[in-house]
Design an enzyme around this catalytic site. Structure first.
Site, mmCIF file in Angstrom:
data_model
loop_
_atom_site.group_PDB
_atom_site.id
_atom_site.type_symbol
_atom_site.label_atom_id
_atom_site.label_comp_id
_atom_site.label_asym_id
_atom_site.label_seq_id
_atom_site.Cartn_x
_atom_site.Cartn_y
_atom_site.Cartn_z
ATOM 1 N N MET A 1 37.130 36.582 37.676
ATOM 2 C CA MET A 1 38.243 35.689 37.408
ATOM 3 C C MET A 1 39.165 35.627 38.621
ATOM 4 S SD MET A 1 40.509 35.851 33.961
ATOM 5 C CE MET A 1 38.970 36.015 33.062
ATOM 6 N N SER B 1 34.215 40.970 39.993
ATOM 7 C CA SER B 1 35.239 41.370 39.023
ATOM 8 C C SER B 1 34.625 41.317 37.628
ATOM 9 C CB SER B 1 36.471 40.465 39.153
ATOM 10 O OG SER B 1 37.550 40.983 38.404
ATOM 11 N N THR B 2 35.173 40.521 36.700
ATOM 12 C CA THR B 2 34.638 40.483 35.335
ATOM 13 C C THR B 2 33.160 40.089 35.339
ATOM 14 O OG1 THR B 2 36.824 39.800 34.543
ATOM 15 C CG2 THR B 2 34.965 39.513 33.038
ATOM 16 N N ASP C 1 40.145 36.099 44.298
ATOM 17 C CA ASP C 1 40.117 37.167 45.295
ATOM 18 C C ASP C 1 38.831 37.072 46.111
ATOM 19 O OD1 ASP C 1 40.971 39.434 46.675
ATOM 20 O OD2 ASP C 1 39.979 40.813 45.279
ATOM 21 N N HIS D 1 36.469 45.233 40.983
ATOM 22 C CA HIS D 1 37.764 45.494 40.354
ATOM 23 C C HIS D 1 37.547 46.407 39.142
ATOM 24 C CE1 HIS D 1 39.071 41.313 42.030
ATOM 25 N NE2 HIS D 1 39.214 42.263 42.945
#
Length: 365
Positions: A303, A183-184, A306, A210
């Site tokens: 973050m 993600s991030t 998931d 993401h």
């Protein structure tokens, strides 16, 4: 605690005003200046020495891409977060910006800016916090641990007693597929990892990053241009081939189906999981069903949590489970959650990950 100083570069007076308001509402940030194009922006970077820059890409005189090139020429290493259009052309140029050193992007509101600006407020501030502290950590300039990453809305996962507890598997199975969640900070991490793999890497690789749907196609193209492996945005029904990399399209869960002779990618728009579609948990659960324990799974920077729960399912089946370490994560959320629940066999620094994973796989092939 020191406030993070932010320079806003955007040719729209409305956007400069709105972004200034977002940042000014955060107690840990301050706007040190604004600029309406890259020429003025460069002068203010040298004059004000901001901690973080937010950058528009389409500007007169000196656009965002030329600005990034000039930063590189001047050896200015300041985190730059792109404010990007959702249009296809905007997505492609955003990927170019990331390749030139921008650390992340946030999509500009579409339609009525005044109504949609709240949608980006949280994401923008979280990314400013995350990348500022990651850059400071790399430079060895962090203070106390409490200052390391004071996120706007921390999602650092806490141990959840309702999650299953698994005993370590008696043996690890031969990996036949590699599944990755990020993600991030993921675009840089995936670029670093995939570019470090050789063209004879034996496993198919399925990736959840993401990212908005307009960006995953250009993201796959940008990775394909720098990797020795073939990288593509996944399509429904695509046959899963060894040595190929499949990026889940934004807004689509990616799973796999075991046919008689082959396994194929399946895409769907079922409900988001953990607030995400695509979700890493959905991919990992599908891998456990289609491949049983013959899976290698990696959780990278991001973050939230998931992917962590279903990494436990893979762990229990004898799959090889790996997490990116704290030091190389922009946000130590998703890997941390899996580690805290004891679902991870290997913790690796991003830089060493390609070689270590290749060595592990070579034990089986």
């Amino acid at each position: 605690m020191k406030k993070i100083s932010v320079l806003i570069i955007d040719d729209s007076a409305l956007m400069r005003n709105l972004v200034s308001k977002i940042i000014s509402h955060e107690s840990g940030m301050t706007v040190v200046g604004t600029a309406l194009n890259g020429v003025i922006g460069l002068k203010k970077v040298e004059e004000l020495q901001p901690d973080v820059i937010t950058l528009d890409l389409e500007m007169p005189e000196l656009d965002g891409i030329a600005f990034l090139r000039e930063l590189h020429q001047r050896k200015i290493d300041t985190p730059v977060i792109i404010l990007s259009s959702l249009a296809h052309a905007g997505a492609k140029i955003t990927m170019q910006a990331l390749s030139l050193g921008a650390c992340d992007f946030v999509t500009k509101p579409s339609g009525s800016i005044s109504l949609d600006i709240k949608d980006i407020s949280k994401e923008l501030c979280e990314k400013i916090y995350a990348h500022y502290h990651f850059y400071q950590k790399k430079k060895g300039a962090l203070g106390s641990k409490e200052e390391e990453r004071p996120l706007l809305d921390p999602k650092n996962p806490k141990k959840n007693s309702t999650w299953p507890k698994y005993t370590p598997p008696s043996k690890l199975y031969t990996p036949k597929i590699l599944c990755i969640g990020a993600s991030t900070g993921g675009p840089f991490a995936l670029k670093s990892f995939l570019s470090g793999l050789s063209q004879d890497f034996p496993l198919p690789i399925l990736i959840i990053q993401h990212m908005p749907k307009e960006f995953t196609g250009p993201f796959a193209e940008s990775l394909n241009s720098i990797c020795s492996l073939d990288v593509q945005e996944a399509t429904d029904g695509a046959i899963i081939h060894p040595g190929k990399v499949y990026i889940a399209p934004g807004d689509m869960h990616m799973t796999m189906e075991d046919k008689k002779m082959v396994r194929v990618v399946r895409l769907n728009q079922q409900e988001p999981r953990n607030g995400h579609r695509p979700s890493v948990d959905v991919l990992f659960a599908s891998a456990a069903k289609a491949y049983d324990g013959n899976v290698m799974a990696i959780l990278m920077t991001g973050m939230g949590e998931d992917g962590a729960r279903e990494m436990g399912t893979l762990f229990s089946k004898g799959a090889i489970t790996i997490a990116q370490d704290r030091d190389s994560c922009v946000v130590y959320g998703m890997p941390k959650s899996a580690i805290e629940h004891h679902y991870v066999q290997y913790v690796m620094n991003l830089e060493e990950m390609p070689s270590r994973i290749t060595e592990i796989i070579q034990q089986y092939y």
